[in-house]
Every structure is written in C-alpha cells, then in structure tokens.
Design a protein around this motif. Structure first.
Motif, PDB file in Angstrom:
ATOM      1  N   LYS A 246       0.991   1.906  13.931  1.00 52.43           N
ATOM      2  CA  LYS A 246       1.523   2.203  15.375  1.00 52.43           C
ATOM      3  C   LYS A 246       2.794   1.769  15.915  1.00 52.43           C
ATOM      4  O   LYS A 246       3.605   2.489  16.324  1.00 52.43           O
ATOM      5  CB  LYS A 246       0.258   1.756  16.252  1.00 52.43           C
ATOM      6  CG  LYS A 246      -0.002   3.032  17.174  1.00 52.43           C
ATOM      7  CD  LYS A 246      -1.054   2.553  18.258  1.00 52.43           C
ATOM      8  CE  LYS A 246      -2.095   3.720  18.610  1.00 52.43           C
ATOM      9  NZ  LYS A 246      -3.296   3.559  19.049  1.00 52.43           N
ATOM     10  N   GLU A 247       2.957   0.455  15.588  1.00 54.49           N
ATOM     11  CA  GLU A 247       4.113  -0.238  15.851  1.00 54.49           C
ATOM     12  C   GLU A 247       5.361   0.373  15.062  1.00 54.49           C
ATOM     13  O   GLU A 247       6.483   0.285  15.541  1.00 54.49           O
ATOM     14  CB  GLU A 247       4.025  -1.843  15.494  1.00 54.49           C
ATOM     15  CG  GLU A 247       3.264  -2.519  16.565  1.00 54.49           C
ATOM     16  CD  GLU A 247       1.698  -2.381  16.579  1.00 54.49           C
ATOM     17  OE1 GLU A 247       1.343  -1.472  15.605  1.00 54.49           O
ATOM     18  OE2 GLU A 247       0.793  -3.071  17.146  1.00 54.49           O
ATOM     19  N   LEU A 248       5.053   0.901  13.965  1.00 51.51           N
ATOM     20  CA  LEU A 248       6.156   1.349  13.185  1.00 51.51           C
ATOM     21  C   LEU A 248       6.156   2.913  13.412  1.00 51.51           C
ATOM     22  O   LEU A 248       6.948   3.512  12.497  1.00 51.51           O
ATOM     23  CB  LEU A 248       5.753   1.108  11.565  1.00 51.51           C
ATOM     24  CG  LEU A 248       6.103  -0.339  11.311  1.00 51.51           C
ATOM     25  CD1 LEU A 248       5.763  -0.341   9.749  1.00 51.51           C
ATOM     26  CD2 LEU A 248       7.166  -1.093  11.619  1.00 51.51           C
ATOM     27  N   ASN A 249       5.619   3.436  14.289  1.00 53.50           N
ATOM     28  CA  ASN A 249       5.943   4.816  14.903  1.00 53.50           C
ATOM     29  C   ASN A 249       5.329   5.826  13.630  1.00 53.50           C
ATOM     30  O   ASN A 249       6.326   6.637  13.342  1.00 53.50           O
ATOM     31  CB  ASN A 249       7.101   5.119  15.207  1.00 53.50           C
ATOM     32  CG  ASN A 249       7.565   4.373  16.499  1.00 53.50           C
ATOM     33  OD1 ASN A 249       6.769   4.126  17.302  1.00 53.50           O
ATOM     34  ND2 ASN A 249       8.898   3.829  16.362  1.00 53.50           N
ATOM     35  N   PHE A 250       4.028   5.506  13.158  1.00 54.83           N
ATOM     36  CA  PHE A 250       3.842   6.429  11.945  1.00 54.83           C
ATOM     37  C   PHE A 250       3.118   7.873  12.621  1.00 54.83           C
ATOM     38  O   PHE A 250       2.505   7.677  13.573  1.00 54.83           O
ATOM     39  CB  PHE A 250       2.607   5.735  11.263  1.00 54.83           C
ATOM     40  CG  PHE A 250       1.931   6.648  10.093  1.00 54.83           C
ATOM     41  CD1 PHE A 250       2.757   6.960   9.092  1.00 54.83           C
ATOM     42  CD2 PHE A 250       0.734   7.154  10.279  1.00 54.83           C
ATOM     43  CE1 PHE A 250       2.095   7.776   8.200  1.00 54.83           C
ATOM     44  CE2 PHE A 250       0.254   7.984   9.656  1.00 54.83           C
ATOM     45  CZ  PHE A 250       0.678   8.378   8.510  1.00 54.83           C
TER      46      PHE A 250
ATOM     47  N   LYS B 112       8.206  10.600   1.600  1.00 56.05           N
ATOM     48  CA  LYS B 112       9.328  10.421   2.595  1.00 56.05           C
ATOM     49  C   LYS B 112       9.072   9.272   3.725  1.00 56.05           C
ATOM     50  O   LYS B 112       9.440   8.346   4.051  1.00 56.05           O
ATOM     51  CB  LYS B 112       9.879  11.588   3.194  1.00 56.05           C
ATOM     52  CG  LYS B 112      10.702  12.401   2.253  1.00 56.05           C
ATOM     53  CD  LYS B 112      11.112  13.694   2.928  1.00 56.05           C
ATOM     54  CE  LYS B 112      11.584  14.752   1.688  1.00 56.05           C
ATOM     55  NZ  LYS B 112      11.934  16.002   2.410  1.00 56.05           N
ATOM     56  N   THR B 113       7.665   9.678   4.228  1.00 53.37           N
ATOM     57  CA  THR B 113       6.993   8.922   5.360  1.00 53.37           C
ATOM     58  C   THR B 113       7.130   7.216   4.688  1.00 53.37           C
ATOM     59  O   THR B 113       7.275   6.396   5.188  1.00 53.37           O
ATOM     60  CB  THR B 113       6.037   9.341   5.944  1.00 53.37           C
ATOM     61  OG1 THR B 113       5.894  10.661   6.051  1.00 53.37           O
ATOM     62  CG2 THR B 113       5.344   8.839   7.148  1.00 53.37           C
ATOM     63  N   SER B 114       6.404   7.159   3.536  1.00 52.82           N
ATOM     64  CA  SER B 114       6.133   5.893   2.927  1.00 52.82           C
ATOM     65  C   SER B 114       7.576   5.004   2.948  1.00 52.82           C
ATOM     66  O   SER B 114       7.615   3.954   2.998  1.00 52.82           O
ATOM     67  CB  SER B 114       5.385   6.106   1.572  1.00 52.82           C
ATOM     68  OG  SER B 114       4.138   6.677   1.912  1.00 52.82           O
ATOM     69  N   ILE B 115       8.704   5.896   2.349  1.00 53.48           N
ATOM     70  CA  ILE B 115       9.934   5.123   2.138  1.00 53.48           C
ATOM     71  C   ILE B 115      10.296   4.927   3.310  1.00 53.48           C
ATOM     72  O   ILE B 115      10.818   3.491   3.282  1.00 53.48           O
ATOM     73  CB  ILE B 115      10.568   6.285   1.493  1.00 53.48           C
ATOM     74  CG1 ILE B 115      10.549   6.595   0.243  1.00 53.48           C
ATOM     75  CG2 ILE B 115      12.373   5.892   1.438  1.00 53.48           C
ATOM     76  CD1 ILE B 115      11.360   7.821  -0.392  1.00 53.48           C
ATOM     77  N   ASN B 116      10.370   5.323   4.475  1.00 49.81           N
ATOM     78  CA  ASN B 116      10.717   4.979   5.866  1.00 49.81           C
ATOM     79  C   ASN B 116       9.782   3.823   6.339  1.00 49.81           C
ATOM     80  O   ASN B 116      10.130   2.771   6.782  1.00 49.81           O
ATOM     81  CB  ASN B 116      10.477   6.036   6.779  1.00 49.81           C
ATOM     82  CG  ASN B 116      11.685   7.156   6.550  1.00 49.81           C
ATOM     83  OD1 ASN B 116      12.678   6.791   5.949  1.00 49.81           O
ATOM     84  ND2 ASN B 116      11.455   8.361   7.098  1.00 49.81           N
ATOM     85  N   LEU B 117       8.519   3.774   5.959  1.00 47.40           N
ATOM     86  CA  LEU B 117       7.673   2.921   6.585  1.00 47.40           C
ATOM     87  C   LEU B 117       7.922   1.558   5.644  1.00 47.40           C
ATOM     88  O   LEU B 117       7.869   0.515   6.355  1.00 47.40           O
ATOM     89  CB  LEU B 117       6.074   2.947   6.089  1.00 47.40           C
ATOM     90  CG  LEU B 117       5.312   4.099   7.271  1.00 47.40           C
ATOM     91  CD1 LEU B 117       4.326   4.546   6.767  1.00 47.40           C
ATOM     92  CD2 LEU B 117       5.203   3.444   8.553  1.00 47.40           C
TER      93      LEU B 117
ATOM     94  N   LEU C  32       0.891  -1.160   0.118  1.00 50.42           N
ATOM     95  CA  LEU C  32       0.028   0.148  -0.069  1.00 50.42           C
ATOM     96  C   LEU C  32       0.810   1.229  -0.088  1.00 50.42           C
ATOM     97  O   LEU C  32       0.558   2.377  -0.715  1.00 50.42           O
ATOM     98  CB  LEU C  32      -0.934   0.058   1.333  1.00 50.42           C
ATOM     99  CG  LEU C  32      -2.142  -1.040   1.300  1.00 50.42           C
ATOM    100  CD1 LEU C  32      -2.750  -1.151   2.569  1.00 50.42           C
ATOM    101  CD2 LEU C  32      -2.947  -0.692   0.016  1.00 50.42           C
ATOM    102  N   GLU C  33       1.939   1.147   0.558  1.00 49.25           N
ATOM    103  CA  GLU C  33       2.844   2.389   0.766  1.00 49.25           C
ATOM    104  C   GLU C  33       3.651   2.543  -0.308  1.00 49.25           C
ATOM    105  O   GLU C  33       3.685   3.642  -1.111  1.00 49.25           O
ATOM    106  CB  GLU C  33       3.690   2.159   2.010  1.00 49.25           C
ATOM    107  CG  GLU C  33       3.283   2.361   3.236  1.00 49.25           C
ATOM    108  CD  GLU C  33       2.352   3.594   3.562  1.00 49.25           C
ATOM    109  OE1 GLU C  33       2.419   4.660   3.163  1.00 49.25           O
ATOM    110  OE2 GLU C  33       1.166   3.385   4.040  1.00 49.25           O
TER     111      GLU C  33
ATOM    112  N   TYR D 249      17.280   4.518  -3.006  1.00 54.34           N
ATOM    113  CA  TYR D 249      17.263   5.279  -4.470  1.00 54.34           C
ATOM    114  C   TYR D 249      16.375   6.350  -4.359  1.00 54.34           C
ATOM    115  O   TYR D 249      16.870   7.602  -4.703  1.00 54.34           O
ATOM    116  CB  TYR D 249      17.156   4.442  -5.656  1.00 54.34           C
ATOM    117  CG  TYR D 249      16.843   5.086  -6.946  1.00 54.34           C
ATOM    118  CD1 TYR D 249      17.962   5.682  -7.785  1.00 54.34           C
ATOM    119  CD2 TYR D 249      15.465   5.125  -7.245  1.00 54.34           C
ATOM    120  CE1 TYR D 249      17.692   6.518  -8.735  1.00 54.34           C
ATOM    121  CE2 TYR D 249      15.362   6.040  -8.220  1.00 54.34           C
ATOM    122  CZ  TYR D 249      16.045   6.796  -9.254  1.00 54.34           C
ATOM    123  OH  TYR D 249      16.041   7.311 -10.208  1.00 54.34           O
ATOM    124  N   LEU D 250      15.238   6.114  -4.072  1.00 59.64           N
ATOM    125  CA  LEU D 250      14.239   7.118  -3.880  1.00 59.64           C
ATOM    126  C   LEU D 250      14.550   8.183  -2.844  1.00 59.64           C
ATOM    127  O   LEU D 250      14.332   9.525  -3.203  1.00 59.64           O
ATOM    128  CB  LEU D 250      12.844   6.686  -3.852  1.00 59.64           C
ATOM    129  CG  LEU D 250      12.048   5.905  -4.891  1.00 59.64           C
ATOM    130  CD1 LEU D 250      10.775   5.320  -4.520  1.00 59.64           C
ATOM    131  CD2 LEU D 250      11.818   6.936  -6.120  1.00 59.64           C
TER     132      LEU D 250
END
Lengths: 363, 131
Positions: free
Chosen positions: A236-240, A262-267, A98-99, A174-175
């Motif tokens: 929640k567990e992934l501190n979103f 950026k948030t999606s990349i980290n997730l 989804l991300e 890369y992104l």
C-alpha cells in the motif's frame, strides 16, 4: 467421427507431468479430461510430522519455478500463529526478493509460452538469459540459485550484501529497457498474435464461476490481486495497483504478465530506495517458543501463479493441519472448459496461458 | 484467529446461497480438518469487489461423513470436493464424480485423516509389500 487422443504425461510441450485425454471431432475439441496427481507427494500430511521450521524446504518444492513465494507464505503463516512481528527492513527485503522471484517466474513463463506457440529460439534465449540475471541477483542475496530457504521467523536467514541495492537497481534499469524488445518482437509478430488473440476466451463471469486466479482472473477484467485487496507488507505504501486486461483471451493473459513484470520492476526500485538500514535477521530456530499464540490462522499471498492461502491449525511445535490452496490446481481445472470448441492446435497456447506448475497443483 | 461461521450441514447450501446474494460470489478454497471425533469442512468464500472474505465451517461426526455438494452454487468447488473425498474419505453426494483426481492408483485410504499414520520407518515397494 470422434477421435480420442492422449497428450502426456511427459510431453515436452506440457509443463510438468500432466496428462490430457482429448476427444476430437475433426480437429475441434469436444472434451478434455485432465489427469493430475503424478507429482502428489502428500506435503500437507508430511508437515504434520515435522516441527514448524523443518518444513520450509518442502514448501519450496511445491512450486519449483517460484520457490521463495511458498517459503515466504509458509513462514508468514507460522509467524501469524506465533504472533511474531516482522522487522521493518526484513519487510522491504522480503518484498524485493518476492518481486524478483515473480519476474524470474514470469520470464520463464514467457520463454516456454513462446516455445509453445512456435516462437522458439529468440524469445526463449532472451527470456532465459534475463531470468538468469535475476537468479544471479537472488543468489547474491540468499546464497542459493533456486531453493533459497531464506525466510526465518521475524526476518531473513541472512541480510543482503552491501552492494545488493545498487546491483538490483542496475538490473531493474536493464530489464526496464529490455522489456520493450520482448513486446515489439512478440506483438509485432503476426504468427504470435494469430495464435494468442481470441484464443481460449474466459468471460468475466466464468472466471469467477470457475474460480480462476492470478493473471488468469485479471486477464478477464477482474481487478483483484491479494497484494492490493488484502494488503500485506508495504504494498500500500508503495502505491501498488493490480494490472488487468479485459479481453480474457490468451493475449490478455500474456499482457497481464508483461504488465506485472513492469510493476515488479518499479516495486523493486522503490523498495530498494526506501529500505531502512538496520537489522533484518530472523529468529534462530532454537529460540522458537513451541506454544503457538493463535491456534487457527489464515494467511493469503499473491504468488506469481495466483492467490494462495494457507489455513493452519497449530499444535505444540508442529502443525496439526495445514491446508494449502494451490493457484495452479484451480487454474488447471479450467482445461476442462476453456478449450471446448477450439482447434487442437489452440490447446497448447491455452494450456500455456494458465501457467501450470504441476508440483504446485498436486502438492 | 480466524472467524468461523459455524453452521450445520443442512444449512450449508442455503447459507452459501444467501452469502452469494450478498456478493460473496467467489469460492476460494474448500478444505477440512480432522479432529478425530468430528471432521470440520471449511468453505472460504470471497466478495472480490469489496475484498471481504468469510469462512464457513460445517462439523461432521466421524461416523457420518456425508455432505451435499455445493457445485450447483460454485462451479469452482468441483476439484476441491473431489480432493476432499479422496483425502478425507468424505462422501459428497448430489454430484457426479467418475474417477479419482489425485490418487488414481489407490482409493482405499484417506491419507489426511488422523487414523492414517505416516510411518517413516518403512517404505512399500511397487507390490505394496513393506520393506
């Protein structure tokens, strides 16, 4: 003197089949009348005539820029009605997919928006090329490039190949390096800034009043994201945390979407690292118990365009009624209010900043 | 299961008004379900700060599909109410609604009512003739 001009229904700068009748005084917009419904296919009625798991492919066509999000929302709604738990590995994989879909959708938005404000070739080519890299990864995971139909009750249709995690991390790295190029190119460009900054301002109170959603709502300073406010899967567990901006103009909405990439990349990176091994496959369609456990269910998801919810009244084997809240539908209603008083040339950045997909709006 | 707050149509605006004072200032969605003998109209409202949501249900008898608009309280209701009146044939009074939103070409049927049968065995051509 007032002039009426007609924009659309199939103008290359409008996203999908949308017609706007604009009343102008000089080049100042006095009134905008949106005409939608050209892509109305009666999906809500159609699903009533099909068995539960015959409909995911219809759902994907609602939002053809981010098809997997609707697929997942629909299958989650059926899972809630049936009382089926999603497998742990499948939860991680669904989040990752989804991300990735959100990144692909926001990149397409970036490309078309840059086009609308006169930054034609560079960003358009960059964003489409990078989006294609994401789609390739999705193809590797699901077997299809655009319409995946990869969700099954309790899991996925197929597990990802062994090298998927490694490839996903490589692409995200890369992104992550690539994104500053976009930002410096656009935010260092006076033409882009001039056309986005202070244009189409949506005040915080108006965003709530008109029911704006997704990046449009968050661009007006409201910290609301279904992923954190109605936490699902493992956000929640992934501190979103939701990304938001306060200025409420087109530039703020652009910044929210860049932050969301950026948030999606980290997730994706942390989900790939934490993903457990095991079984992620969903239930074969033939084994589904036709009797739903819960007659009425309500499921919310944060799609790339905003919050969507499905209200299902379940019958035996098929939906009795499925109500779909479309994020584009509400955001598009803002075209009646946002451009008033703006110049005609500002209409396109304003429209682009709402990120409309007409299939989603018209259903 | 979804917890529905069932009220009568006369109480609708007062209830929504008091909910608004409690912080439910965001209207997420309005839809309806046709139960043949009655149509249930549902209002999904949200308190954005505390992430609380509430679903308000109003039952309308099938022979009296009239309900007052809530556009005075929630401006977001505008398009939802227009969609509701086109898809379910519900008369929403107390507001202006100049034209059809989604089905500009045909306002004669209410396609999301159960009385409208989706017949997949024929298609109609541009003149409305059955083939």
């Amino acid at each position: 003197m007032e002039t009426k001009i007609n924009i659309g229904p199939v103008h290359p700068a409008t996203h999908g089949v949308l017609r706007l009748v604009v009343t102008l005084d000089g080049d100042t917009i006095k009134r905008v009348e949106p005409y939608i419904g050209y892509l109305h296919r009666g999906v809500e009625k159609l699903v009533e005539t099909r068995m539960f798991m015959q409909s995911p492919s219809y759902m994907e066509k609602l939002d053809y820029v981010a098809p997997m999000s609707y697929d997942e929302l629909y299958v989650s709604t059926i899972e809630a009605a049936m009382g089926i738990e999603v497998k742990e590995r499948a939860k991680y994989l669904r989040m990752i997919l989804l991300e990735l879909q959100r990144i692909a959708s926001h990149l397409l938005w970036l490309a078309t928006t840059a086009n609308d404000v006169g930054q034609w070739f560079t960003i358009y080519m960059w964003a489409f090329a990078d989006r294609d890299r994401v789609l390739k990864l999705l193809e590797e995971a699901t077997g299809a490039r655009m319409f995946y139909v990869n969700m099954r009750l309790g899991g996925l249709n197929r597990d990802v190949p062994e090298q998927f995690g490694e490839n996903a991390i490589k692409l995200m790295e890369y992104l992550d390096k690539r994104l500053p190029d976009y930002e410096s190119f656009l935010e260092g460009n006076p033409v882009f800034l001039e056309r986005m900054r202070g244009v189409g301002i949506l005040k915080k109170s108006d965003a709530v009043k008109y029911g704006a959603t997704g990046p449009v709502l968050r661009g007006s300073g409201i910290d609301y994201d279904a992923r954190s406010n109605h936490s699902y899967y493992l956000y929640k567990e992934l501190n979103f945390y939701a990304s938001f901006e306060t200025k409420g103009d087109c530039l703020a909405r652009y910044k929210v979407r860049i932050k969301e990439i950026k948030t999606s990349i980290n997730l994706v990176m942390s989900a790939v690292n934490k993903m457990p091994k095991g079984d992620a496959l969903g239930m074969p369609i033939k084994l589904i118990n036709p009797e739903p456990k819960n007659k009425e269910v309500l499921v919310r998801r944060e799609l790339p365009r905003g919050e969507s919810l499905m209200y299902l009244v379940a019958d035996k084997q098929r939906p009795y009624r499925l109500g779909i809240r479309s994020p584009t539908f509400v955001n598009l209603s803002l075209t009646q209010h946002l451009p008033i008083g703006a110049r005609i040339a500002d209409l396109f950045p304003i429209l682009a900043s709402l990120d409309p997909v007409m299939g989603d709006s018209d259903r | 299961m979804v917890r529905l707050l069932k009220i009568s149509r006369e109480e609708l605006r007062d209830t929504l008004g008091s909910k608004m004072k409690e912080g439910y200032s965001y209207l997420t969605y309005i839809t309806a379900v046709d139960y043949v003998d009655h149509v249930q109209v549902l209002y999904f409202i949200e308190d954005l700060e505390n992430s609380n949501s509430e679903t308000i249900a109003v039952d309308l008898p099938a022979d009296d599909l009239n309900i007052h608009s809530v556009i005075g309280l929630f401006h977001a209701a505008d398009w939802y109410e227009r969609e509701l009146s086109e898809m379910f044939g519900i008369n929403i009074y107390g507001r202006d609604c100049e034209r059809l939103l989604l089905r500009e070409w045909d306002g004669k049927v209410a396609p999301l009512r159960k009385s409208f049968v989706w017949n997949t065995n024929y298609e109609t051509d541009a003149n409305g003739d059955k083939n």
